[in-house]
Write an enzyme that holds these catalytic residues in place. Structure first.
Site, PDB file in Angstrom:
ATOM      1  N   GLN A  82       0.840  -1.201   0.000  1.00 16.47           N
ATOM      2  CA  GLN A  82       0.000   0.000   0.000  1.00 16.47           C
ATOM      3  C   GLN A  82       0.874   1.250   0.000  1.00 16.47           C
ATOM      4  O   GLN A  82       0.628   2.207  -0.740  1.00 16.47           O
ATOM      5  CB  GLN A  82      -0.893   0.016   1.248  1.00 16.47           C
ATOM      6  N   TRP A  83       1.882   1.235   0.837  1.00 18.89           N
ATOM      7  CA  TRP A  83       2.763   2.389   1.049  1.00 18.89           C
ATOM      8  C   TRP A  83       3.463   2.790  -0.249  1.00 18.89           C
ATOM      9  O   TRP A  83       3.610   3.972  -0.550  1.00 18.89           O
ATOM     10  CB  TRP A  83       3.777   1.994   2.112  1.00 18.89           C
ATOM     11  N   HIS A  86       2.698   5.500  -3.059  1.00 15.31           N
ATOM     12  CA  HIS A  86       3.161   6.887  -3.019  1.00 15.31           C
ATOM     13  C   HIS A  86       4.513   6.925  -3.727  1.00 15.31           C
ATOM     14  O   HIS A  86       5.554   6.617  -3.146  1.00 15.31           O
ATOM     15  CB  HIS A  86       3.271   7.367  -1.571  1.00 15.31           C
ATOM     16  N   TYR A  94      14.857  -4.073   1.847  1.00 19.93           N
ATOM     17  CA  TYR A  94      15.514  -5.342   2.165  1.00 19.93           C
ATOM     18  C   TYR A  94      15.228  -6.338   1.044  1.00 19.93           C
ATOM     19  O   TYR A  94      14.102  -6.442   0.565  1.00 19.93           O
ATOM     20  CB  TYR A  94      14.966  -5.855   3.497  1.00 19.93           C
ATOM     21  N   SER A  95      16.239  -7.076   0.619  1.00 23.76           N
ATOM     22  CA  SER A  95      16.075  -7.977  -0.522  1.00 23.76           C
ATOM     23  C   SER A  95      16.075  -9.431  -0.093  1.00 23.76           C
ATOM     24  O   SER A  95      17.034  -9.922   0.529  1.00 23.76           O
ATOM     25  CB  SER A  95      17.199  -7.749  -1.542  1.00 23.76           C
ATOM     26  N   HIS A 184       6.469  18.283   1.359  1.00 22.61           N
ATOM     27  CA  HIS A 184       5.224  18.465   0.600  1.00 22.61           C
ATOM     28  C   HIS A 184       4.581  17.113   0.306  1.00 22.61           C
ATOM     29  O   HIS A 184       3.385  16.904   0.548  1.00 22.61           O
ATOM     30  CB  HIS A 184       5.510  19.209  -0.708  1.00 22.61           C
ATOM     31  N   HIS A 188       1.162  14.868   1.851  1.00 24.21           N
ATOM     32  CA  HIS A 188       0.160  14.163   1.043  1.00 24.21           C
ATOM     33  C   HIS A 188      -0.011  12.725   1.542  1.00 24.21           C
ATOM     34  O   HIS A 188      -1.142  12.228   1.663  1.00 24.21           O
ATOM     35  CB  HIS A 188       0.572  14.171  -0.425  1.00 24.21           C
ATOM     36  N   ARG A 193      -3.073   8.623   4.728  1.00 20.42           N
ATOM     37  CA  ARG A 193      -2.863   7.478   5.618  1.00 20.42           C
ATOM     38  C   ARG A 193      -3.277   7.727   7.067  1.00 20.42           C
ATOM     39  O   ARG A 193      -3.339   6.776   7.856  1.00 20.42           O
ATOM     40  CB  ARG A 193      -1.401   7.039   5.548  1.00 20.42           C
TER      41      ARG A 193
END
Length: 276
Positions: A82-83, A86, A94-95, A184, A188, A193
């Site tokens: 979800q994050w 943006h 992290y892989s 800025h 948003h 959120r």
């Protein structure tokens, strides 16, 4: 802020956190950018506050872009997905191709185990299940997580590539990233959120970030609260409906001052009313 080395960390959910790694700028940087001047000390705090509030009201965004924050965040993968919508930030995650995924999974509290909302197709209801049913669902989630991680470990033990072994891990698995964004675009992010309609789990992270931002740029955050976070927008049809509900006699300046509006805000407010 002078204490740049102070670690600001907030625990989130059961195994997550938000840490402020670094930041650039302050309320003063916003004011400097707006005035295109380095004349520190030539203006009062009240004038700086008024200017920042004016910039926020008029949606002059570029001065707020002069301030940046870099966070270290640990969060469940489903929250990260979800994050990442943006797209105005810099992210390094992290892989699971280079490293083994940790055996850490998000388990909701019983109070958050709720049925599907009948009004909101993408969210949970305000109703709750009986505690026994909620605890049973949590146990089922936990059992699935353990089984999936056990299989993941077995596949790694058989020599399977990490990039393939990870693909069956659930979205409740925790990940980490560094996330850098200007003020800025951060506002948003917070406006969306911190909204009550956002998923609870990402709201928790939004609240943690808001506490940090409020500490670093208190003037700007106060303006954000007044003109974005706690403000509402009306469509043209909604404004037409409002016209039918109120008298168009303009309020007295004294009454508007009592509500906290400054002279310039009063003039802007009256101008808005005149367009209705």
């Amino acid at each position: 802020m002078e204490d740049r080395d102070k670690i600001r960390e907030y625990k989130c959910l059961d195994n997550g956190f938000v840490r402020l790694v670094d930041f650039m700028g302050s309320d003063e940087a916003i004011v400097q950018a707006a005035r295109v001047s380095y004349g520190k000390g030539t203006r009062s705090v009240s004038e700086d506050t008024a200017l920042i509030r004016y910039l926020m009201r008029q949606m002059h965004s570029s001065p707020f872009e002069m301030v940046e924050f870099k966070f270290h965040v640990k969060l469940p993968i489903f929250v990260a997905r979800q994050w990442i919508r943006h797209r105005t930030a810099n992210v390094n995650e992290y892989s699971g191709r280079y490293s083994e995924m940790p055996e850490e999974f998000y388990l909701p509290e019983a109070a958050q185990i709720r049925p599907q909302s009948q009004l909101n197709k993408q969210g949970r209801s305000d109703d709750t299940f009986e505690l026994e049913k909620s605890e049973g669902i949590i146990r089922q989630m936990q059992a699935t997580q353990k089984e999936m991680y056990s299989q993941y470990g077995n596949m790694l033990g058989e020599g399977l590539a990490r990039e393939l072994a990870r693909i069956n891990l659930p979205l409740s698995n925790y990940t980490e990233w560094y996330w850098k964004i200007d003020l800025h675009n951060l506002f948003h992010f917070l406006r969306l959120r911190l909204d009550s309609h956002a998923q609870y789990e990402i709201q928790v992270y939004g609240e943690a970030i808001a506490k940090i931002v409020k500490e670093i740029v208190p003037m700007a955050y106060s303006a954000f609260e007044d003109y974005q976070l706690n403000a509402v927008r009306f469509s043209r049809r909604e404004l037409n409906a409002v016209k039918l509900m109120i008298k168009m006699d303009l309020p007295q300046d004294e009454k508007l001052t009592e509500l906290g509006l400054g002279k310039r805000e009063i003039a802007e407010f009256k101008e808005k009313l005149s367009r209705m």
